[in-house]
Design a protein around this motif. Structure first.
Motif, mmCIF file in Angstrom:
data_model
loop_
_atom_site.group_PDB
_atom_site.id
_atom_site.type_symbol
_atom_site.label_atom_id
_atom_site.label_comp_id
_atom_site.label_asym_id
_atom_site.label_seq_id
_atom_site.Cartn_x
_atom_site.Cartn_y
_atom_site.Cartn_z
ATOM 1 N N ILE A 116 1.207 -0.838 -0.204
ATOM 2 C CA ILE A 116 -0.119 -0.283 -0.117
ATOM 3 C C ILE A 116 0.773 1.097 -0.410
ATOM 4 C CG2 ILE A 116 -2.024 1.059 1.406
ATOM 5 C CD1 ILE A 116 -2.563 -1.369 2.266
ATOM 6 N N ASP A 117 2.320 1.232 0.477
ATOM 7 C CA ASP A 117 2.688 2.574 0.912
ATOM 8 C C ASP A 117 3.121 2.752 -0.729
ATOM 9 O OD1 ASP A 117 2.969 3.358 3.276
ATOM 10 O OD2 ASP A 117 4.798 1.898 3.736
ATOM 11 N N LYS A 118 4.032 1.609 -1.442
ATOM 12 C CA LYS A 118 4.422 1.255 -2.866
ATOM 13 C C LYS A 118 3.502 1.624 -3.951
ATOM 14 C CE LYS A 118 7.274 0.722 -5.880
ATOM 15 N NZ LYS A 118 8.144 1.762 -6.306
ATOM 16 N N GLY A 119 1.895 1.791 -3.055
ATOM 17 C CA GLY A 119 0.773 2.723 -4.503
ATOM 18 C C GLY A 119 0.930 3.777 -3.554
ATOM 19 N N TYR A 120 0.920 4.603 -2.749
ATOM 20 C CA TYR A 120 1.172 5.986 -2.352
ATOM 21 C C TYR A 120 2.448 6.746 -2.606
ATOM 22 C CZ TYR A 120 2.047 9.523 0.962
ATOM 23 O OH TYR A 120 2.347 10.688 1.041
ATOM 24 N N GLU A 121 2.906 5.972 -3.356
ATOM 25 C CA GLU A 121 4.277 6.536 -4.259
ATOM 26 C C GLU A 121 3.996 6.256 -5.357
ATOM 27 O OE1 GLU A 121 7.609 3.887 -3.468
ATOM 28 O OE2 GLU A 121 8.119 4.418 -1.215
ATOM 29 N N GLN A 122 3.012 5.381 -5.579
ATOM 30 C CA GLN A 122 3.077 5.369 -8.178
ATOM 31 C C GLN A 122 1.684 5.728 -8.248
ATOM 32 O OE1 GLN A 122 5.475 3.333 -8.577
ATOM 33 N NE2 GLN A 122 4.924 3.768 -10.538
ATOM 34 N N TRP A 123 0.428 6.435 -7.526
ATOM 35 C CA TRP A 123 -0.377 6.264 -7.862
ATOM 36 C C TRP A 123 -0.928 7.623 -6.837
ATOM 37 C CZ3 TRP A 123 -1.317 0.763 -7.136
ATOM 38 C CH2 TRP A 123 -0.856 0.128 -9.138
ATOM 39 N N LYS A 124 -1.769 8.519 -7.567
ATOM 40 C CA LYS A 124 -2.652 9.174 -7.005
ATOM 41 C C LYS A 124 -3.994 9.029 -6.507
ATOM 42 C CE LYS A 124 -2.683 13.743 -6.313
ATOM 43 N NZ LYS A 124 -1.014 14.491 -5.259
ATOM 44 N N LEU A 125 -4.524 8.516 -7.390
ATOM 45 C CA LEU A 125 -5.501 7.689 -6.325
ATOM 46 C C LEU A 125 -4.851 7.039 -5.046
ATOM 47 C CD1 LEU A 125 -8.288 8.013 -7.205
ATOM 48 C CD2 LEU A 125 -7.937 5.366 -7.836
ATOM 49 N N VAL A 126 -4.683 6.364 -4.620
ATOM 50 C CA VAL A 126 -4.425 6.121 -3.481
ATOM 51 C C VAL A 126 -3.294 7.569 -1.771
ATOM 52 C CG1 VAL A 126 -2.358 4.480 -2.348
ATOM 53 C CG2 VAL A 126 -3.420 4.235 -4.563
ATOM 54 N N SER A 127 -3.237 7.987 -3.259
ATOM 55 C CA SER A 127 -2.508 9.323 -1.988
ATOM 56 C C SER A 127 -3.003 10.584 -1.941
ATOM 57 C CB SER A 127 -0.764 9.217 -2.529
ATOM 58 O OG SER A 127 -0.804 10.234 -4.164
ATOM 59 N N SER A 128 -4.569 10.511 -2.856
ATOM 60 C CA SER A 128 -5.415 12.103 -2.682
ATOM 61 C C SER A 128 -4.844 12.419 -1.212
ATOM 62 C CB SER A 128 -5.913 12.260 -4.177
ATOM 63 O OG SER A 128 -6.521 10.894 -3.636
ATOM 64 N N ASN A 129 -5.923 11.763 -0.375
ATOM 65 C CA ASN A 129 -6.397 12.050 0.476
ATOM 66 C C ASN A 129 -5.488 11.800 1.858
ATOM 67 O OD1 ASN A 129 -9.181 12.571 -0.166
ATOM 68 N ND2 ASN A 129 -9.317 9.826 -0.121
ATOM 69 N N LEU A 130 -4.577 11.723 1.981
ATOM 70 C CA LEU A 130 -3.491 11.576 2.231
ATOM 71 C C LEU A 130 -2.232 12.187 3.036
ATOM 72 C CD1 LEU A 130 -2.931 7.081 2.386
ATOM 73 C CD2 LEU A 130 -4.523 8.560 3.733
ATOM 74 N N GLN A 131 -2.631 12.381 4.469
ATOM 75 C CA GLN A 131 -0.978 13.934 4.046
ATOM 76 C C GLN A 131 0.583 13.334 5.078
ATOM 77 O OE1 GLN A 131 -2.661 16.034 7.459
ATOM 78 N NE2 GLN A 131 -4.719 16.494 6.180
#
Length: 311
Positions: free
Chosen positions: A234-249
């Protein structure tokens, strides 16, 4: 020693079930001569109604024998009654919450309790949460969502706003998965239960809901399901995809440390991994007593997590 994951059914709730037996399709069935009756509600989730579920003196005696000094008692998921109209689930919630609150007052050193709410009506759920906490409950136990609705949906906003205002514990507990692929070899309980927690917890984390409601103390059952084990992906997805990271700080692995998790894992190495992933102060002892798959007595460690969650 604490126990944060344990279940009980007060006498008033049993009386309510018998009084409303036809409405909720409740059945008491003797399956084996050497076992207690099974309770089945609406043809779902039948379980052996052991005496420890309904006998408060036996429950406290067994707790003492096991060396548990304080238990946080929860309603059983089979009686959330989310598949019934709001007036039914609201009524049993009120009966359940009042009964548990009254019990805790007779043994405040030994037990405290969480309530239940009609999650299908978030406004009513918020009201009943407030009423329950005014009675002395520490928060509520809820399911991982509703059919077609995740807990991160705006539908549940009234409930989470109230929980945030009250600094409530929200213990998220799975119901038995109805995935047709799992309907064999006890897989609904073996992997369906932690899988439901995994889906709910991952969505909850990625939604950023904990930033919106930072005072809600979210506790995930059964060690958080499979989420902690897959946090690297999930951390890797956070680095890779805006759809994963958009709601996170921050990376998902940092958010993982903002929830609490019980120790119902039956494996010391799994528990040690969880501790490394989230920190000792985010893990609370739990047993799932008196269900068949219980860790009894519960893990002795993790007092820090218990104190931080109850504090």
């Amino acid at each position: 020693m604490y126990d944060f994951h344990t279940h009980f059914i007060p006498p008033d709730v049993i009386t309510w079930l018998r009084d409303h037996q036809k409405i909720v399709n409740a059945k008491w069935v003797r399956k084996e001569a050497n076992k207690d009756e099974f309770l089945i509600v609406n043809e779902k989730w039948g379980f052996e109604l052991k005496q420890a579920f309904i006998d408060s003196q036996l429950y406290l005696k067994e707790q003492e024998i096991a060396g548990v000094s304080h238990s946080v008692v929860s309603p059983i998921p089979q009686l959330f009654l989310y598949d019934f109209p709001d007036d039914i689930s609201s009524e049993i919630s009120s009966v359940y919450n009042r009964s548990l609150a009254e019990w805790t007052k007779t043994a405040p050193r030994e037990i405290s309790a969480l309530g239940t709410v009609p999650l299908t009506n978030p406004d009513k759920a918020a009201q009943i949460l407030q009423e329950g906490m005014n009675l002395g409950l520490k928060g509520v136990i809820i399911g991982p969502g509703l059919p077609g609705q995740m807990l991160s949906d705006e539908f549940f906003t009234p409930f989470f706003e109230e929980a945030n205002k009250l600094n409530a514990i929200v213990f998220i507990h799975p119901l038995l998965a109805e995935d047709p692929r799992l309907q064999r070899r006890m897989m609904p309980n073996l992997i369906g239960v932690p899988w439901e927690t995994t889906v709910c917890a991952t969505d909850f984390l990625l939604s950023g809901l904990i930033d919106r409601y930072p005072n809600v103390k979210v506790l995930f059952a059964h060690g958080g399901g499979f989420l902690p084990y897959q946090i690297g992906r999930i951390d890797k997805g956070y680095e890779q995809w805006k759809l994963v990271s958009s709601n996170l700080q921050a990376p998902p692995s940092e958010y993982l440390k903002r929830f609490w998790y019980d120790t119902v894992l039956w494996n010391q190495e799994s528990l040690e991994f969880l501790c490394k992933a989230v920190g000792e102060d985010r893990i609370v002892p739990g047993s799932d007593y008196p269900f068949d798959l219980s860790v009894w007595p519960p893990e002795e460690k993790y007092r820090k997590g218990a104190v931080s969650l109850l504090g």
